[in-house]
Design an enzyme around this catalytic site. Structure first.
Site, PDB file in Angstrom:
ATOM      1  N   TYR A   9       7.677  -0.128  -1.856  1.00  0.00           N
ATOM      2  CA  TYR A   9       8.399  -1.398  -1.867  1.00  0.00           C
ATOM      3  C   TYR A   9       9.653  -1.281  -0.993  1.00  0.00           C
ATOM      4  O   TYR A   9      10.376  -0.299  -1.038  1.00  0.00           O
ATOM      5  CB  TYR A   9       8.772  -1.787  -3.292  1.00  0.00           C
ATOM      6  N   CYS A  15      11.398  -0.695   6.885  1.00  0.00           N
ATOM      7  CA  CYS A  15      12.837  -0.872   7.082  1.00  0.00           C
ATOM      8  C   CYS A  15      13.633  -0.134   6.016  1.00  0.00           C
ATOM      9  O   CYS A  15      14.519   0.658   6.321  1.00  0.00           O
ATOM     10  CB  CYS A  15      13.189  -2.352   7.070  1.00  0.00           C
ATOM     11  N   ALA A  74      -4.970  -4.466   1.254  1.00  0.00           N
ATOM     12  CA  ALA A  74      -5.681  -5.747   1.230  1.00  0.00           C
ATOM     13  C   ALA A  74      -6.443  -5.958   2.533  1.00  0.00           C
ATOM     14  O   ALA A  74      -5.900  -5.746   3.626  1.00  0.00           O
ATOM     15  CB  ALA A  74      -4.702  -6.894   0.999  1.00  0.00           C
ATOM     16  N   LYS A 104       0.802  -1.225   0.000  1.00  0.00           N
ATOM     17  CA  LYS A 104       0.000   0.000   0.000  1.00  0.00           C
ATOM     18  C   LYS A 104       0.834   1.274   0.000  1.00  0.00           C
ATOM     19  O   LYS A 104       0.314   2.355  -0.289  1.00  0.00           O
ATOM     20  CB  LYS A 104      -0.931   0.007   1.208  1.00  0.00           C
ATOM     21  N   ASP A 137       7.446  -8.497  11.624  1.00  0.00           N
ATOM     22  CA  ASP A 137       7.018  -7.821  12.846  1.00  0.00           C
ATOM     23  C   ASP A 137       5.608  -8.192  13.268  1.00  0.00           C
ATOM     24  O   ASP A 137       5.319  -8.309  14.463  1.00  0.00           O
ATOM     25  CB  ASP A 137       7.089  -6.300  12.666  1.00  0.00           C
ATOM     26  N   TYR A 144      16.488   0.841  21.551  1.00  0.00           N
ATOM     27  CA  TYR A 144      17.509   0.952  20.512  1.00  0.00           C
ATOM     28  C   TYR A 144      17.227   2.088  19.538  1.00  0.00           C
ATOM     29  O   TYR A 144      18.146   2.796  19.096  1.00  0.00           O
ATOM     30  CB  TYR A 144      17.696  -0.384  19.781  1.00  0.00           C
ATOM     31  N   LYS A 173      20.658   4.104   9.345  1.00  0.00           N
ATOM     32  CA  LYS A 173      22.078   3.742   9.271  1.00  0.00           C
ATOM     33  C   LYS A 173      22.841   4.693   8.354  1.00  0.00           C
ATOM     34  O   LYS A 173      24.032   4.949   8.565  1.00  0.00           O
ATOM     35  CB  LYS A 173      22.240   2.298   8.797  1.00  0.00           C
ATOM     36  N   HIS A 222      45.772 -10.609  10.208  1.00  0.00           N
ATOM     37  CA  HIS A 222      46.320  -9.580  11.099  1.00  0.00           C
ATOM     38  C   HIS A 222      46.764  -8.383  10.273  1.00  0.00           C
ATOM     39  O   HIS A 222      47.370  -8.551   9.214  1.00  0.00           O
ATOM     40  CB  HIS A 222      47.509 -10.137  11.877  1.00  0.00           C
ATOM     41  N   GLY A 242       8.607   2.272  21.173  1.00  0.00           N
ATOM     42  CA  GLY A 242       8.343   0.927  20.670  1.00  0.00           C
ATOM     43  C   GLY A 242       7.433   0.949  19.462  1.00  0.00           C
ATOM     44  O   GLY A 242       7.008   2.015  18.988  1.00  0.00           O
TER      45      GLY A 242
END
Length: 499
Positions: A43, A47, A118, A40, A343, A189, A56, A475, A302
């Site tokens: 895309y 996130c 939907a 809706k 989620d 977070y 980020k 290393h 939240g």
């Protein structure tokens, strides 16, 4: 003119094109199923468009400016100018590139894309409403459905996201100017990541948290360097308080945020200014409310599942008291041919967890023996420094009846960490003592989000401490710290004292 209702059909209907939904759709397409993906908004979902990726991007950009401004010990003296609108524009370009890529991948894998909302009409049918005048709606029949509608920010009383000074995380990531001052409600977070971003941009930040600690759920030794860095940035904390209301200052200088003490909270435990004043008023007296000045207030308490728009009752799908759709280890809901991932299917609310569940759902529909396994599910907080965990903690392992061997390696003993100027934190590995199987790991420090993958793979493959310790690591790299932590658990670390 309203377009008449049209009925079409599909093998697999996926509702929601976030990391759970589009991955499910692509995987189902790879398995030669006829797939329709309904979205809706955009895309890539929250996130990609409004959460993980844009946050980020801004974390990276502000880290560059902050690091340049604070690199005197390396002989670098700079004072970068911040153009937030330019930074946001760059962030938007990154998002556009990725969302365009999702759409192309879906089409390349034979996924039918459909824009709209939907709603179930029964257990085999949805009505899809298209936005815009005259767009109408259509009916879609399906053999299997995967619900991947994600989550949305929780709104608290008296703080409407429609009010200009009140921000959710999505709105905060799209500001075109840096606020002089910001109150952040919530020290989880999201709150801590964005508090750090704005502090590095020069904003005066105060974090209100109803609990007596930041980042609940993480061990104290992981949080300690994060809190110290936040304090060094000038972030102030007020624990044991909840945001009550806000109002505009009469002189137009900003807003006033009132925070009330939580009943029974030890607000003086963290040494907050207002808490200290309350303590000085007399032992046993109720602490006073806080009166905080700010230009903006960010609410980050939240997220809640987006399940109320689906009319799940019409399909017979059960949800719990919090609105999450109940599922089994194969992502199936109470209706066998309807699945839920991401989620909306419950904690942990992690994009990579949703993607994994989406793949499982598609494979189960295709008849493959796939199931969800959370044993090696990593979690990351992109604070400064980063926190990353995977598998069991020491407490988890003990509660599960394991005798454990624990190894730890501090980044202050890492040559590579010292050369980056970021040496706070450590790598800690928890293993089963007798056979040495890796059970879990915790990392706080530079690139923790990258380093945790090796330890997740170790858990997934049933690797032992010896396997990790005997794997030659380049290393000088940060990844050597993983090897050294494993060697420390075995009692023969070279570059740190053995436990």
């Amino acid at each position: 003119m309203v377009v008449g209702d049209v009925t079409t059909g599909t093998d697999v209907l996926v509702i929601g094109a976030g990391p759970a939904g589009y991955v499910a759709a692509i995987r189902a397409g790879q398995l030669d199923l006829d797939v329709t993906l309904v979205e809706k908004d955009a895309y890539g979902g929250t996130c990609l468009n409004y959460g993980c990726i844009p946050s980020k991007a801004l974390i990276t950009a502000t880290d560059i400016a902050h690091d340049a401004r604070n690199a005197e010990q390396m002989g670098i003296h700079a004072d970068p100018a911040i153009d937030l609108s330019g930074m946001v524009s760059w962030k938007d370009d990154v998002v556009d590139q990725l969302t365009g890529g999702v759409e192309k991948l879906c089409k390349a894998n034979g996924v039918n894309l459909m824009e709209g909302t939907a709603t179930f009409t029964d257990e085999n049918t949805v009505r899809i409403s298209h936005d815009g005048d005259g767009q109408g709606s259509e009916t879609l029949e399906f053999e299997h459905a995967i619900v991947a509608t994600g989550s949305s920010p929780i709104e608290i009383p008296n703080f409407s996201y429609g009010d200009e000074p009140v921000l959710n995380s999505r709105q905060a990531l799209s500001l075109d100017s840096v606020p002089d001052s910001l109150v952040v409600v919530g020290a989880g977070y999201i709150g801590m990541e964005l508090a750090s971003v704005f502090a590095k941009l020069g904003t005066d930040v105060t974090v209100i948290e109803m609990l007596d600690e930041m980042l609940p759920g993480y061990d104290d030794d992981l949080k300690r360097p994060v809190k110290q860095h936040a304090t060094d940035l000038g972030i102030e904390f007020e624990f044991g308080y909840t945001a009550a209301e806000w109002s505009e200052r009469e002189d137009g200088s900003g807003i006033r945020v009132v925070a009330d003490p939580v009943d029974g909270a030890d607000v003086a435990a963290d040494g907050g200014a207002a808490a200290g004043e309350a303590e000085a008023e007399g032992e046993g007296e109720e602490p006073a409310s806080l009166d905080l000045d700010a230009e903006k207030v960010l609410v980050a308490v939240g997220r809640r599942p987006v399940s109320d728009t689906l009319d799940l009752d019409a399909a017979g799908v059960d949800i719990d008291d919090n609105g999450f759709i109940e599922t089994d280890s194969r992502a199936r809901t109470s209706v066998d041919h309807i699945y839920a991932v991401g989620d909306v299917a419950g904690e942990p609310m992690l994009a990579h967890k949703g993607s994994m569940e989406g793949q499982v759902a598609a494979e189960v529909i295709a008849g493959e023996p796939s199931a969800i396994d959370y044993q090696a599910m990593p979690a990351v907080v992109f604070t400064d420094p980063e926190i990353a965990t995977v598998g069991m903690t020491e407490t988890d392992a003990a509660d599960a009846g394991f005798d454990t061997a624990v190894g730890k390696f501090p980044f202050q003993a890492s040559g590579r960490a010292l050369t980056t100027g970021e040496s706070d934190g450590f790598v800690k590995i928890v293993a089963e003592e007798n056979e040495g199987y890796v059970l879990g790991a915790s990392i706080v420090g530079p690139e923790a989000s990258e380093l945790v993958a090796e330890l997740g793979l170790a858990i997934e493959l049933g690797a032992t401490l010896e396997d990790v310790a005997s794997t030659v690591h380049t290393h000088p790299t940060l990844s050597e710290s993983v090897m050294e932590a494993a060697e420390n658990a075995l009692g023969h670390a070279i570059h740190t004292l053995n436990r």
